[in-house]
Design an enzyme around this catalytic site. Sequence first.
Site, PDB file in Angstrom:
ATOM      1  N   LYS A  23       0.871  -1.184   0.000  1.00  0.00           N
ATOM      2  CA  LYS A  23       0.000   0.000   0.000  1.00  0.00           C
ATOM      3  C   LYS A  23       0.905   1.230   0.000  1.00  0.00           C
ATOM      4  CE  LYS A  23      -3.904   2.082   2.469  1.00  0.00           C
ATOM      5  NZ  LYS A  23      -3.430   3.473   2.425  1.00  0.00           N
ATOM      6  N   ASP A  25       2.007   5.211  -0.084  1.00  0.00           N
ATOM      7  CA  ASP A  25       1.594   6.471   0.536  1.00  0.00           C
ATOM      8  C   ASP A  25       1.713   7.582  -0.499  1.00  0.00           C
ATOM      9  OD1 ASP A  25       0.835   8.351   2.339  1.00  0.00           O
ATOM     10  OD2 ASP A  25       2.682   8.357   3.497  1.00  0.00           O
ATOM     11  N   GLU A 164       3.500   2.061   4.046  1.00  0.00           N
ATOM     12  CA  GLU A 164       2.143   2.406   4.445  1.00  0.00           C
ATOM     13  C   GLU A 164       1.327   1.204   4.904  1.00  0.00           C
ATOM     14  OE1 GLU A 164      -1.262   5.191   4.588  1.00  0.00           O
ATOM     15  OE2 GLU A 164       0.909   5.300   4.784  1.00  0.00           O
TER      16      GLU A 164
END
Length: 318
Positions: A23, A25, A164
């Site tokens: 994931k 950022d 993230e």
Amino acid sequence: MRPMLATVADSPPAGDAWVHEVKWDGMRVLVDVHDGAVVVTSRTERDVTAAFPELDGLADTYDDLLLDGEVVAVEDGRPSFHALADRMHVSGRARAQRVARARPVTLMVFDLLRLFGEDLTGQPWSARRRLLEQLALEERSWQVPDVHDDGALLLRVTAEQGLEGVVSKRRSSPYLPGRRSADWRKVAHRRTYSVVVGGWRPEDGSGASSAGRLGAVLVGLPDGVGGWRFAGRVGAGLAGAAGAALLRRLRPLERASSPFAEEVPRIDARGTTWVQPRVVLEVATLELTAGHRLRQPSVLGVRTDLTPEELAEVEEGG
């Protein structure tokens, strides 16, 4: 078209039916490549092409593509939304090119929605991914990150590397534009929130000049019934140019009364100029307390890619 969105999960799902990605950022975008032109749009369908001149070169890759991905900027060796904030708001082409030389971005491509005029959204993720990998989109300004079979392991590794979090996707899932689906699930390490600004206070100080400088903003989260729950006062991250730029956004939005559903504590409301809840910020915090207050929050940047209306469905992690 708006991108497909993930639901929040406590942990990555296990089993062969799932695949797992980092994931990032950054800023979610769709990149449309057609007839030698590139158009980049945010998740709110705002044209942000001018802000990211690094992506112009995608026009030389294929004649017709629609890509889903995340634009990231690196700070201290890892992607950072704070580092990206200055890039997101640039609208002038010449200035964007100058800023790009000092703080370049990279497009992390994780989905392929159209290829050579064929809509791929109805096909399963596994088929779209296979086609995406065959395109070999690997350059300095864009890349296709790896996917992983073990979500629990990836979650541990991303935590160790300060990333993230993890997004897990069902291999058989079609792409649902603009929809939030349990076929995509996200687990974030950092406690970040997208919040709306409901008021601002001037910088503390006895001099007249301090009254014209932004010292703190009063922010809120959706209350679940169409209004805004006061979530606290944020001053960190507003020094210098960042605070001045935010204040320019807020001044035209001034109103006579608080936009929050409940009464704001007097200690926070004192000296506040109330504003229409139209500006969305990304903030980092130690936690959201049981009383729905942000603990030691800090502003990371303005989210021009989100509208207040969307916050009702945007959970922790942005």
